[in-house]
Design an enzyme around this catalytic site. Sequence first.
Site, PDB file in Angstrom:
ATOM      1  N   CYS A   1       0.829  -1.204   0.000  1.00  0.00           N
ATOM      2  CA  CYS A   1       0.000   0.000   0.000  1.00  0.00           C
ATOM      3  C   CYS A   1       0.862   1.252   0.000  1.00  0.00           C
ATOM      4  O   CYS A   1       0.467   2.291  -0.544  1.00  0.00           O
ATOM      5  CB  CYS A   1      -0.966  -0.003   1.176  1.00  0.00           C
ATOM      6  SG  CYS A   1      -0.190  -0.089   2.795  1.00  0.00           S
TER       7      CYS A   1
ATOM      8  N   HIS B   1      -1.452   1.827   7.435  1.00  0.00           N
ATOM      9  CA  HIS B   1      -1.959   1.647   6.070  1.00  0.00           C
ATOM     10  C   HIS B   1      -1.848   2.965   5.318  1.00  0.00           C
ATOM     11  O   HIS B   1      -2.054   4.043   5.881  1.00  0.00           O
ATOM     12  CB  HIS B   1      -3.415   1.188   6.109  1.00  0.00           C
ATOM     13  CG  HIS B   1      -4.016   0.986   4.743  1.00  0.00           C
ATOM     14  ND1 HIS B   1      -3.570   0.011   3.884  1.00  0.00           N
ATOM     15  CD2 HIS B   1      -5.005   1.653   4.090  1.00  0.00           C
ATOM     16  CE1 HIS B   1      -4.279   0.066   2.763  1.00  0.00           C
ATOM     17  NE2 HIS B   1      -5.151   1.055   2.858  1.00  0.00           N
TER      18      HIS B   1
END
Length: 916
Positions: free
Chosen positions: A321, A857
């Site tokens: 990510c 994230h």
Amino acid sequence: MMDNESLCLPCTPEEEARIVKQLTEKDESCLKEGNFYYVLSTRWFKKWQKYVGEEIGEYEMEDVSIDKQSSTLTKAGERPGPIDNADIVKNEEGRDGGDLQLHRTLTEQVDYVLVPQLVWEKLHGWYKGGPALPRQMISLGIQKTLSVEVYPLALKLMDSRDKSETIIHISKKASLKKLYEHVSTLKRVDLEKIRLWDYFNDCKQTVLAKSNQTLEDSNLQMDQSIFLDLQPDGFVSSRSNMDSTGNQLALVSMEPPRSSRTIAGGPSLSNGYGPDYGSSLYQGSTFGSVSTDMEDARDSMRSAPQRDRGLAGLQNLGNTCFMNSALQCLVHTPPFVDYFLQDYSDEINKQNPLGMHGELAVAFGELLRKLWSSGRTAVAPRAFKGKLARFAPQFSGYNQHDSQELLAFLLDGLHEDLNRVKQKPYIETKDYDGRPDEEVASEFWRYHKARNDSIVVDVCQGQYKSTLVCPVCSKISITFDPFMYLSLPLPSTTTRSMTITVFYADGSSLPMPFTVNVSKYGYYKDLFQALGTACCLESDETLIIAEVYEHKIYRYLDNGESLPSIKDDECIVAYRLSKKHAELPMLEICHRYLENVKLGERKRFLTPLVTYLEDAINGTSIDLAVARVLGPLKRKTFSSSNKSEGIKVNGSVLEESTSDCQMDTENGDGFGGKDSEEAELSFRLCLTDDRGMSCKPISKDSVIKPSKIVKVILDWTDKEHESYDASYLKDLPMVHKPGLTVKKTKQESISLFSCLDAFLKEEPLGPEDMWYCPGCKEHRQATKKLDLWKLPDIIVFHLKRFSYSRFLKNKLDTFVNFPIHNLDLSKYVKSKDPSGGSSVYELYAISNHYGGLGGGHYSAYAKLVEEDRWYHFDDAHVTPVSEGDIRTSAAYLLFYQRVNTSKKPMGESSGVHEDF
């Protein structure tokens, strides 16, 4: 010493430690690819370290007093039982019967350690147990970086005959031929009859050839599937222009207006655009071409609707990510879109030794074209990730990384791959020498452009003015250096109240607590400055700040100390002394109370004192120094039975009594009787070591070995308690005493401009960044000032949310209020050259980080300029988002584009500008 007998015969803890150390050093001297290492559970290994006396504690702190750890360092632990790796081994069903695998979330040194094969053999011979977890050292990237492959590639083998699934673990450096042999043995099928497919996303991509190409170079990813079927007669090679169903592939190229060649020498793919997309798109023609990757071929066959351009997500290939977030920001950078959708092949620099032979630029260009041609269908960036791992091994594997570090590498790598300068000339820069800034800046930029000329320089590089001033000779050095992004500190508005007790090393005053407010995420220097102001520190004075733990000085704070590492329930003290005394030997005085002299029981109490030693270091000088620093604590009501005239020590009157100053030793205390020489001293003192473990009595004529810090213990008897008021040394205030619950306020907020101000403010260089002054011919701690001189068309702000020190890692979730429209930087630009362009910018992309350190994230917000609409790119998921929702405390990288002031600003629907 290294005979085979030691493998099984019992050894002493010291012998085990010595053997392991020697074998480890031997291994480090001959590191090479193919060496084997074994994974050991940290939980078991720490027990062994404690047993042999090598445990280092939770943190490695080089400058910390060993007192806090002495109990674990000096007390040997029990002999550990058999090696137990059960806590790190993952139980898998459907394995191929190969090596056991580890949990994916493990961290080296925290959960496991790696030991050389010879060390494992010794440890296993001594302790047995297991299971054995061998791992091989491999080389990564073109630089052949050596690394132990803790997590081999996991592939899911799908058998077409019985629909079974088997997990195969194999090194990513293994060849495809090795994979075929492994499957042949596992499935007991003739090697010649096997056909393996790359089955990424559960779809046949291409047949894997029986070649020496590595699995890594074949872009096989962790946990992906491969498909096994038996090769039928008349099998057609995957190298032909046929897909898995035998259909001919018609690839649509984007033919450049000035060249009939494919883009960047690679396959040309349709982007699905019409010729109305600015200057970058054109009418393509169809011709036959062979894709190197069936994924690319399939993507090229999609014709994205006009409304879906630029809305493709990126699949997460395993903690990628961070990469996806940075890539989405770059591929939505308008100048890059224009550039990479055209023919840039003539600008690829394959000879640049600082570049990647053009391969990174080609890989990025192909990925950008796929993202702008696949509509809303997510793209798997396998080929790009493979190139990234090849040229930047630090980003290989499947761990989480920093999107800013990746962005920095990509921008630098793309620049070198696309550098129009084929032969960089050698240029010797001239000194500033008092010339006008405009002349020097122009000269520096010409020199830079003579060696660096690419789309990245054209679009992303600006220039700042760096001014260094020598604090001794006032020599001024001015340079004008290029920048590609600006890393801005976050000057947190949240302050922290800290109470520090200040002692006077010269004994001139009583100790006094001071409460100061400092930045919550500040450093030692912030505390030093605030405390110096609070206690009215003179210009010729300095402070020594220390943490006190169990009535001992645990450690002295240094310039790199992060204040969050200081807990509220700790005691921090400061010792005030003259700068001229700071160079003298320091005397550190600990206190002991003779609670029961008959039994020799003692306990430590009171806060340590620090003073200095001016004369020869002997018993007399130490005694006088102790008297000096204790002077302010002298009880005024104390009277001697044999009075004499008071003597002055540093301005403090000390009352002296011949009879009372002599120590009463009738009860015996282990230091000798009345006739002992130390009775001539005013205090009962003994010399101790760093740990405070030894105790050597000090007499009048004792000669002390010169040292930077001399540590002594002062034994307090009833006589000392009668003479001095020890209450000032007892129960010091903690750094922060919890009070009433403070009403919660709204989320802390700072502006982007305050971050810029903090970045550009003048400040001294750190001790580790000393500047060599050409005037003094010495390294000096110069002051440094940065100013923006030339701004680029695309400016990237990196908000420094992550801070690291030896003692603490921290993330700031501070909300930064940044402009979306009309960011005006004109007041920060020092150049008055009107050709520099507008100083007004428009936000078009954000890289976000959610969560804490060691994980979290990443996602991205990006604006489609033509639509004037924002979207959220969360790996493969792309959703529209309102402009009012893109400002969050997760913003990490901010991407701005210069506004052409001759036109209406991008995204403005009216003439009203946002007020900041």
